[in-house]
Write an enzyme that holds these catalytic residues in place. Structure first.
Site, short mmCIF file in Angstrom:
data_model
loop_
_atom_site.label_atom_id
_atom_site.label_comp_id
_atom_site.label_asym_id
_atom_site.label_seq_id
_atom_site.Cartn_x
_atom_site.Cartn_y
_atom_site.Cartn_z
N CYS A 209 8.85 -0.56 7.47
CA CYS A 209 10.16 -0.33 7.70
C CYS A 209 10.93 -1.19 8.82
O CYS A 209 10.31 -1.35 9.94
CB CYS A 209 10.42 1.29 8.18
SG CYS A 209 11.97 1.86 8.56
N ASN B 61 4.84 -7.59 -2.76
CA ASN B 61 6.09 -7.05 -2.82
C ASN B 61 7.15 -8.12 -2.30
O ASN B 61 6.81 -8.66 -1.45
CB ASN B 61 6.32 -5.84 -1.97
CG ASN B 61 7.46 -4.93 -2.07
OD1 ASN B 61 7.79 -4.43 -0.88
ND2 ASN B 61 8.17 -5.11 -2.98
N GLY B 62 8.30 -7.97 -2.98
CA GLY B 62 9.24 -8.96 -2.62
C GLY B 62 9.98 -9.75 -3.83
O GLY B 62 9.06 -10.57 -4.25
#
Length: 391
Positions: A116, A220-221
């Site tokens: 986060c 991820n991305g």
């Protein structure tokens, strides 16, 4: 909806194994606050296969048995395996939260969020700032794995590359997690400072895969299409992909990913009627989830721009759909659209939501001075356990 011709080929990747759970298509739906509730996960599951993770809950809220948090980690019968994500900064609280989830049979898999980048979290030393404090990171991961072990519930982690380009933590964090017994690690290939801007650094995923060798490494991305996912696997050697913003307003992306990872070429290219029917079904599921028609439709509104990206529906229709307050209203406004409109091509593809720009991470004063955790910071960290999600 049009579908390209099917071919039969060898699967691109084997199933993803998370503990005792075998996920046939190595794709994970990333938790997104206010998006990936039961209603949206149900839509995605209807389209394709994968591991669909619920919205993040804070460990403190679970330990305090907050009603909304307990509802988030309550799953429907169709959800298998049941995947929950937990955020926390205190090892004892994280361990207690994991014990609640695992011991009360609320989920089959638990993911820890260390990705986060939200200032409310990082300014207290939580989220993507936390792995910088190595000992604290170790203690939290160990507490979660230890608490889950008696119930045979696997624990995974999601993280970012680090705080910024001068404070990179992902390789060390991945190896620590591997040694402590996590079932898989996922890397969002950006730093906290990059937020969602620029281009994800897939080379970092490749480096993590080379450093972490005994458990799956997920990337991820910037996965906006099945072709992006295939390219990530080819370039990095990762064992699966994590999809977040790319499926907003496109639950059928999971149909494309399921086909792609099975070596098939068909892709969903929905005309406006298919999109409208999906929106309405989403609305019905929202009402079921919230148990309140007004609340369900209000929550649906934010999805409209994502669903209609690229389709020529006009500003008035878009504005009207962003104000729907009942299923009847939704049906009437959808039926006024040109439902015979075909798929608009590239205009409907690509990035969803705002990428934003790089941001200077908000951190506690002196946080970067040392990788050790001072007593002063230790006292402040509990304040970081907020009802905030992201990654």
């Amino acid at each position: 909806m049009t579908i390209a011709p099917e071919t039969t080929e060898t699967p691109v990747l084997p199933p993803l194994v998370i503990g005792k759970h075998v996920v046939e298509t190595p794709v994970v739906l990333a938790p997104m606050a206010g998006v990936t509730n039961t209603a949206f996960r149900r839509l995605c599951r209807e389209q394709g296969e994968g591991l669909f993770v619920a919205e993040m809950v804070t460990s403190r809220a679970l330990v305090e048995r907050n009603e909304e948090s307990l509802r988030i980690v309550s799953f429907e019968d169709f959800e298998t395996p049941r995947s929950a994500q937990v955020y926390g900064v205190d090892p004892a609280t994280v361990g207690a939260a994991v014990k609640i989830i695992a011991g009360e049979d609320r989920a089959d898999h638990i993911d820890l969020n260390f990705g986060c980048p939200v200032p409310k979290v990082t300014r207290k030393g939580g989220g993507s700032a936390l792995p910088w404090k190595t000992e604290l990171f170790k203690r939290i991961v160990d507490a979660a794995v230890t608490a889950a072990a008696p119930y045979d519930v696997p624990v995974t982690i999601k993280m970012r590359k680090g705080i910024d380009s001068d404070h990179i933590t992902y390789l060390e964090a991945g190896q620590i997690a591997e040694q402590l017994g996590v079932a898989a690690v996922a890397l969002h290939a950006r730093t906290a400072a990059e937020h969602y801007s620029g281009i994800a650094d897939w080379a970092a995923i490749r480096e993590l895969k080379q450093a972490v060798t005994t458990i799956p490494v997920l990337g991820n991305g910037d996965i906006w299409s099945a072709e992006d996912a295939l390219r990530m696997v080819e370039e990095t050697g990762c064992d699966g992909v994590v999809v977040g913003r790319g499926c907003q307003g496109r639950p059928w992306l999971f149909a494309d990913l399921t086909a792609a990872f099975a070596g098939r070429s068909e892709r969903v290219r929905p005309g406006l009627r298919y999109v409208a029917d999906t929106i309405y079904r989403h609305g019905e599921y929202m009402v079921d989830f919230f148990g309140d028609e007004g609340r369900g439709l209000r929550d649906l509104r934010k999805h409209m721009a994502w669903y209609l990206k690229g389709y020529a529906v006009g500003g008035e229709a878009r504005n009207g759909l962003a104000l729907v307050d009942s299923l009847k209203d939704l049906r009437e406004k959808l039926d006024r659209l040109d439902l015979e409109a075909p798929y608009p091509g590239e205009a409907a593809e690509g990035q969803r939501g705002r990428a934003g720009s790089p941001k200077r991470p908000h951190l506690p004063e002196g946080w970067l001075d040392s990788r050790e955790l001072s007593d002063e910071f230790r006292k402040k960290l509990e304040e970081a356990e907020l009802s905030i999600s992201g990654g």
